[in-house]
Design an enzyme around this catalytic site. Structure first.
Site, PDB file in Angstrom:
ATOM      1  N   LYS A   1      30.802 -23.682 -19.811  1.00 58.60           N
ATOM      2  CA  LYS A   1      29.568 -22.896 -19.594  1.00 58.60           C
ATOM      3  C   LYS A   1      28.502 -23.505 -20.263  1.00 58.60           C
ATOM      4  O   LYS A   1      29.038 -24.274 -21.403  1.00 58.60           O
ATOM      5  CB  LYS A   1      29.751 -21.489 -19.515  1.00 58.60           C
TER       6      LYS A   1
ATOM      7  N   GLU B   1      36.720  -6.988 -28.093  1.00 57.28           N
ATOM      8  CA  GLU B   1      35.476  -7.539 -28.214  1.00 57.28           C
ATOM      9  C   GLU B   1      35.044  -7.941 -26.888  1.00 57.28           C
ATOM     10  O   GLU B   1      35.837  -8.312 -25.905  1.00 57.28           O
ATOM     11  CB  GLU B   1      35.323  -8.941 -29.094  1.00 57.28           C
TER      12      GLU B   1
ATOM     13  N   ASN C   1      37.356  -8.190 -17.869  1.00 52.23           N
ATOM     14  CA  ASN C   1      37.414  -9.357 -17.535  1.00 52.23           C
ATOM     15  C   ASN C   1      37.809  -9.915 -16.340  1.00 52.23           C
ATOM     16  O   ASN C   1      37.525 -10.938 -15.437  1.00 52.23           O
ATOM     17  CB  ASN C   1      38.059 -10.246 -18.774  1.00 52.23           C
TER      18      ASN C   1
ATOM     19  N   GLY D   1      30.258 -21.403  -7.426  1.00 45.78           N
ATOM     20  CA  GLY D   1      30.158 -22.769  -8.306  1.00 45.78           C
ATOM     21  C   GLY D   1      31.554 -23.420  -8.182  1.00 45.78           C
ATOM     22  O   GLY D   1      32.289 -23.319  -7.158  1.00 45.78           O
TER      23      GLY D   1
ATOM     24  N   LEU E   1      32.346 -10.309 -26.253  1.00 43.56           N
ATOM     25  CA  LEU E   1      31.439 -11.432 -26.352  1.00 43.56           C
ATOM     26  C   LEU E   1      31.536 -12.479 -25.326  1.00 43.56           C
ATOM     27  O   LEU E   1      32.559 -13.070 -25.285  1.00 43.56           O
ATOM     28  CB  LEU E   1      31.706 -12.075 -27.842  1.00 43.56           C
TER      29      LEU E   1
ATOM     30  N   CYS F   1      38.767 -16.927 -22.070  1.00 40.50           N
ATOM     31  CA  CYS F   1      38.944 -15.509 -21.817  1.00 40.50           C
ATOM     32  C   CYS F   1      39.381 -15.119 -20.391  1.00 40.50           C
ATOM     33  O   CYS F   1      40.665 -14.720 -20.105  1.00 40.50           O
ATOM     34  CB  CYS F   1      37.890 -14.613 -22.135  1.00 40.50           C
TER      35      CYS F   1
ATOM     36  N   GLU G   1      30.423 -16.402 -25.044  1.00 38.86           N
ATOM     37  CA  GLU G   1      30.106 -17.425 -25.411  1.00 38.86           C
ATOM     38  C   GLU G   1      28.688 -18.011 -25.128  1.00 38.86           C
ATOM     39  O   GLU G   1      28.389 -17.881 -24.009  1.00 38.86           O
ATOM     40  CB  GLU G   1      31.109 -18.492 -25.302  1.00 38.86           C
TER      41      GLU G   1
ATOM     42  N   LYS H   1      43.029 -16.555 -19.240  1.00 35.52           N
ATOM     43  CA  LYS H   1      44.192 -15.955 -20.026  1.00 35.52           C
ATOM     44  C   LYS H   1      44.239 -14.445 -19.703  1.00 35.52           C
ATOM     45  O   LYS H   1      45.196 -14.030 -19.589  1.00 35.52           O
ATOM     46  CB  LYS H   1      43.844 -16.201 -21.356  1.00 35.52           C
TER      47      LYS H   1
ATOM     48  N   VAL I   1      35.972 -15.312 -32.339  1.00 38.39           N
ATOM     49  CA  VAL I   1      35.835 -13.810 -32.499  1.00 38.39           C
ATOM     50  C   VAL I   1      35.692 -13.520 -34.025  1.00 38.39           C
ATOM     51  O   VAL I   1      34.842 -12.701 -34.540  1.00 38.39           O
ATOM     52  CB  VAL I   1      36.841 -13.078 -31.901  1.00 38.39           C
TER      53      VAL I   1
END
Length: 433
Positions: A322, A149, A209, A254, A151, A261, A153, A264, A11
């Protein structure tokens, strides 16, 4: 503006580089002298598509600097971002020792007004704790802001430069003006900057999340039903994803979610709910579903081989949690590997970016192939654990030549079943009849 970013992890480095890209002067601070030396010398320390180009350009233009000296790093900064680790404890709580430790140090060295920004994902109430830590040693003016954030990955640069939204938690008009000016270049197309109180901003990140993790787990439950009912999860996904109330994203089944993220943040929100005496039932189920889904492919493998796994040799494509990242934290591939090794199998692996990280973790327990086809040599089956683009259109003739048996266990549904049957493979995927 002059900005300091404390922490040069994923980050912190993305944040510092992207702010420098819009003309700000950014100093990134880290306690690791070796890391600071590497960054100062132009060696990027994380893999993230598109980041290295911006990093090198801003380093060359002297808008991006690195130091281990916190006092020097924040001296001229108006805004100080805290981009520090918040590792989960055994009870799921976020460990704030790094953030509060830096906050305590800031209180000892600050001499003028600054906006202190929590960029890390932190529990509700952290802004108050940061403020208290600074106030123990500093009596001047400052503001603490929550700016979580969002974001992803693999596409973090695009996410930062063109955000869907920017969430800023502050009760200060002065901080609001400064943060609004800072983010103005990133939202010129009209995407919103959402101002709210600090606690709401802190909870927004966990809620976002956890909701996405819930969506993934729900779809994996639907996939389980599809396998038992003879339905096709691809058809179901398209059927519900075309409903604008649901949307098309995060509906791909999947072998579970991983990364730094989702696992956690789900645990942390459960812990926060427990602290408030609230039983967050849905998130307990999300965790349970995800843990089961990570080993669903192993169940298929065991069934196929009549539970005779000892002595079998498997190839695995994909190790990162990923594609487009080298991050293996909580990666489903690792759980699959550990389980198969315990059952007596041997394994060859290939991943375009994550091999080094896995080798550091697992050493000589695995065979690390030079390329995706070399991993297949004499394998009793191929297991696909990460949906890297280069795996989507492979040379099937080469695959047939290298594999001992033409069997694929696909945890990411990369191929159409009919296509694979035509190519002569036995093909077992997720949620398809």
């Amino acid at each position: 503006m002059k900005i300091a970013v404390v922490g040069t992890g994923y980050v912190g480095l993305v944040t510092g580089t992207c702010f420098a890209e819009t003309g700000n002067r950014v100093t990134c601070v880290d306690i690791d002298q070796s890391k600071v030396n590497r960054l100062t010398n132009g060696e990027i320390t994380i893999y993230e598509p598109g980041l290295e180009k911006l990093f090198l350009r801003n380093l060359k233009e002297q808008r991006l600097h690195f130091t281990t000296d916190l006092a020097a790093g924040i001296a001229d900064a108006t805004i100080v971002f805290l981009a520090l680790p918040t590792p989960p404890g055994e009870d799921g709580s976020a460990d704030l020792k790094y953030i509060l430790g830096v906050a305590d140090e800031l209180g000892k060295i600050m001499t003028d007004y600054k906006v202190i920004v929590d960029k890390s994902t932190v529990p509700v109430g952290t802004a108050d704790k940061v403020k208290d830590a600074i106030c123990r040693n500093y009596t001047g003016e400052f503001d603490v802001v929550s700016n979580p954030e969002f974001l992803r990955e693999g596409v973090a640069v695009d996410d930062f430069m063109k955000p869907d939204r920017v969430v800023i938690g502050t009760s200060s008009d002065r901080a609001k003006k400064i943060m609004g000016d800072l983010y103005a270049p990133f939202v010129r197309q009209g995407n919103p900057v959402l101002f709210m109180d600090e606690r709401s901003a802190e909870l927004t990140k966990y809620a976002a999340n956890s909701f996405l993790a819930t969506k993934i787990s729900f779809m994996n439950e639907i996939a389980q039903l599809c396998e038992r009912m003879g339905a096709n999860v691809d058809m179901v996904r398209r059927g519900i994803g075309s409903d604008e109330r649901i949307g098309k994203r995060f509906l791909f089944p999947g072998i579970g979610y991983g990364g730094s993220c989702f696992p956690k943040d789900v645990k942390a929100l459960i812990h926060s709910a427990e602290q408030m005496d609230y039983d967050f039932k849905i998130l307990y189920a999300v965790e349970k579903v995800n843990a089961h889904q990570k080993l669903h492919l192993v169940s298929k493998i065991q069934d196929y081989f009549n539970h005779q796994i000892s002595g079998k040799h498997f190839a695995i494509w994909g190790l990162a949690f990923k594609p487009n990242t080298d991050d293996i934290r909580e990666a489903p591939a690792l759980e699959i590997i550990e389980t198969l090794l315990q059952l007596g199998a041997s394994i060859s692996v290939f991943d375009p970016e994550a091999m080094k990280n896995v080798q550091q973790l697992m050493g000589n327990k695995l065979n690390y192939a030079d390329n995706m086809y070399a991993a297949l040599n004499n394998a009793d089956a191929l297991i696909i654990a990460t949906e890297w683009s280069e795996f989507r259109t492979p040379d099937f003739e080469q695959m047939k030549a290298n594999l001992k048996a033409k069997i694929i266990f696909d945890g990411r549904n990369l191929f159409e079943k009919e296509w694979m049957l035509q190519e002569g493979f036995e093909y077992l995927s997720i949620g398809r009849p």
